[in-house]
Design an enzyme around this catalytic site. Structure first.
Site, short mmCIF file in Angstrom:
data_model
loop_
_atom_site.label_atom_id
_atom_site.label_comp_id
_atom_site.label_asym_id
_atom_site.label_seq_id
_atom_site.Cartn_x
_atom_site.Cartn_y
_atom_site.Cartn_z
N ARG A 249 0.86 -1.19 0.00
CA ARG A 249 0.00 0.00 0.00
C ARG A 249 0.89 1.23 0.00
O ARG A 249 1.69 1.44 0.92
CB ARG A 249 -0.95 0.04 1.21
CG ARG A 249 -1.78 1.33 1.20
CD ARG A 249 -3.06 1.28 2.01
NE ARG A 249 -2.87 1.33 3.45
CZ ARG A 249 -3.85 1.57 4.33
NH1 ARG A 249 -5.08 1.79 3.92
NH2 ARG A 249 -3.60 1.57 5.63
N ASP B 51 -4.64 3.21 13.88
CA ASP B 51 -3.82 3.86 12.86
C ASP B 51 -4.35 5.27 12.66
O ASP B 51 -5.18 5.75 13.43
CB ASP B 51 -3.76 3.03 11.57
CG ASP B 51 -5.07 3.02 10.78
OD1 ASP B 51 -6.03 3.72 11.17
OD2 ASP B 51 -5.14 2.30 9.77
#
EC number: 2.3.3.9
Length: 535
Positions: free
Chosen positions: A168, A449
């Site tokens: 990613r 996150d």
């Protein structure tokens, strides 16, 4: 005569200059490729970001997102994506985490099908770790990665059957301030993509896999078309067959859910799946409707996938993907196992319920943040799939059409002082970790996150903006928030201990939290402010 690589070193500048220690990743040949990417594609990124701002201005003025009238032909057309490689057809369980060395080994060895190595939301892009992350992934692909823990002496090595690796890259909004083209930082996404692709595509293909990517934060099909151009250029540059690069796009912004067909179409040679990035999606809902007092969400703890607007998003994603031959990935279970048996049973029950909802909606797989939860989540999809590798046969043809009204409907639930104070503590701890170089942090039993910190600060900003009342009758104002922040900093000092608290960057984090939460305008991403504080 100068080589292309030597020319690249003249056109790109580095702050600070490249050292010998970094030159194994930043080779002349790699930089030549990065220069080509940046020269062709970097100048289009500000245009795409400006288009986001123009669209947001319409929402601020009272408009609501809807399906695009001028792309109805694509939505109504009879077309499918190019296809899905063999090693991406079974993605029943994926684990995610930053490309830190021990994490990479443990994730690739976990009882999962895919590891998404993350340079984005669970990663703090400090320059050294950006390059070390690339080294770690190349070592993993070459099957040479190992790690010795200096504290425990434990040795970590890659098993015989590692999971499939997907990288990613950073979102389009994030720059890489250490690499400049004509004095301007290049997009972090191009550096992440360029290095990973250049260094690894050959070995990945020899291993029977390929250069696979997760693309975050897309808001429009024009952004998907930009990525398609990048992929086509990279394939042509190395004489690869069209469609060698494969991508999964996270549908984690509210505008993007209205353009899923268009995003699939723009990337149809390269795309294999869409993913429900639920936490960022909730953040995007708040951001999109920041000036709409009738669309203010309750405590984030109660905004779960059972809520009608989120369930509609999940079902529409499944239906859209499967109609086009693409897979539909579910979202993240952020829980981490507990050593307390009673608490752990509660966690496993939550995972089971969440993943059952996704499997029943027709998703082809799902995410976990911790290998200790892999077996529980995987068992749900094992039961749902039976002998199948995926649920591409689940077409949801009997569903009533999902409307814009359903997708934008606010959900019921209380706004509580306890929820607000909890959000303050989570956001401050996460921001502190991020500006200290760590983007993946266990806090109060969840692997947090950037998305959860974004929800926390954006939610409180919106409550202040519209002077919302809490369940105890108190009104949320900037002064009330500041008082809560000061009190919760004392709570954190007690929880963490003075040594940890004073040794960290908690006051700096609190200052950034206050600035973001009480500003006149809602900042797009806290990581943009935080990035200025990183090395």
């Amino acid at each position: 005569m100068e080589s292309q690589a030597q020319q690249a070193l003249k056109e790109l500048s580095f702050v600070p200059p490249i050292t010998e220690m970094e030159s194994d990743v930043l080779t002349d040949e790699a930089l030549s490729f990065i220069l080509k990417l940046a020269t062709r594609f970097a100048h289009r990124v500000p245009e795409l970001l400006e288009a986001r701002e123009a669209r947001q201005a319409q929402f601020d003025a009272g408009a609501t997102p809807d399906f695009l009238p001028d792309t109805a032909e694509i939505r109504n057309g009879d077309w499918r994506i190019r296809g899905i490689p063999e090693d991406l057809q079974d993605r029943r369980l994926e684990i995610t985490g930053p490309p830190e060395r021990k994490m990479v080994i443990n994730a690739l060895n976990a009882n999962v099908k895919v590891f998404m190595a993350d340079f984005e939301d669970s990663f703090s892009p400090v320059w050294g770790p950006v390059l070390q992350g690339q080294r770690n992934l190349t070592d993993a692909i070459n099957r040479t990665i190992s790690y010795n823990n200096p504290a425990t002496g434990k040795h970590y090595a890659l098993g015989d059957d590692p999971s499939v690796l997907i990288c990613r890259v950073r979102g389009l909004h994030l720059k890489e301030k250490h690499v400049l083209l004509n004095g301007t930082p290049i997009p972090g996404a191009l550096l992440d993509f360029g290095l990973y692709f250049f260094r690894n595509h050959k070995t990945l293909l020899e291993n029977g896999s390929g250069p696979y990517f997760y693309l975050p934060k897309l808001q429009a099909h024009q952004e998907a078309a930009w990525w398609n151009d990048v992929f086509c250029f990279a394939e042509d540059e190395f004489n690869l067959t069209r469609g060698t690069i494969k991508a999964t796009v996270l549908i984690e912004t509210l505008p993007a859910v209205f353009e899923m067909d268009e995003i699939l179409h723009a990337l149809k040679d390269h795309i294999v799946a869409l993913n429900c990035g639920r936490w960022d999606y909730i953040f995007s809902y708040i951001k999109t409707f920041r000036h709409h007092p009738d669309r203010v969400l309750p405590d984030r703890q109660v905004v779960t996938m059972e809520k009608p607007f989120l369930n509609a998003y999940s079902r529409l994603l499944v239906k859209t993907c499967h109609h086009r031959g693409a897979m539909a990935m579910g979202g993240m279970a952020a829980f981490i196992p507990s050593k307390d048996p009673e608490k752990n049973a509660w966690v496993l029950d939550k995972i089971n319920a969440d993943k059952s909802l996704e499997a029943n909606n027709g998703h082809d797989g799902t995410w976990v943040a911790h290998p200790g939860l892999a077996d529980t989540a995987k068992a749900v999809f094992d039961a749902a799939l039976g002998e199948r590798k995926n649920q591409l046969d689940v077409m949801r043809e009997q569903d009533a059409p999902i409307t814009a009204k359903e997708l934008t409907e606010p959900c019921e639930g209380d706004r509580t002082e306890e929820g607000m104070r909890h959000n303050i503590r989570v956001a401050v701890q996460y921001i502190e970790a991020w500006i200290s170089g760590n983007g993946c942090v266990p806090i109060y039993g969840l692997m947090e996150d950037a998305a959860t910190a974004e929800i926390s600060r954006a939610s409180i900003w919106q409550w202040i903006k519209h002077e919302k009342s809490l369940s105890n009758g108190k009104t949320v104002t900037a002064d009330f928030f500041r008082a809560c922040l000061a009190e919760e900093m004392e709570v954190l000092k007690q929880e963490l201990g003075e040594t940890v608290f004073n040794g960290g960057k908690y006051q700096q984090a609190a200052s950034l939290m206050e600035q973001l939460t009480t500003s006149d305008e809602l900042a797009d991403f806290l990581t943009l402010s935080g990035y200025e504080l990183l090395d």
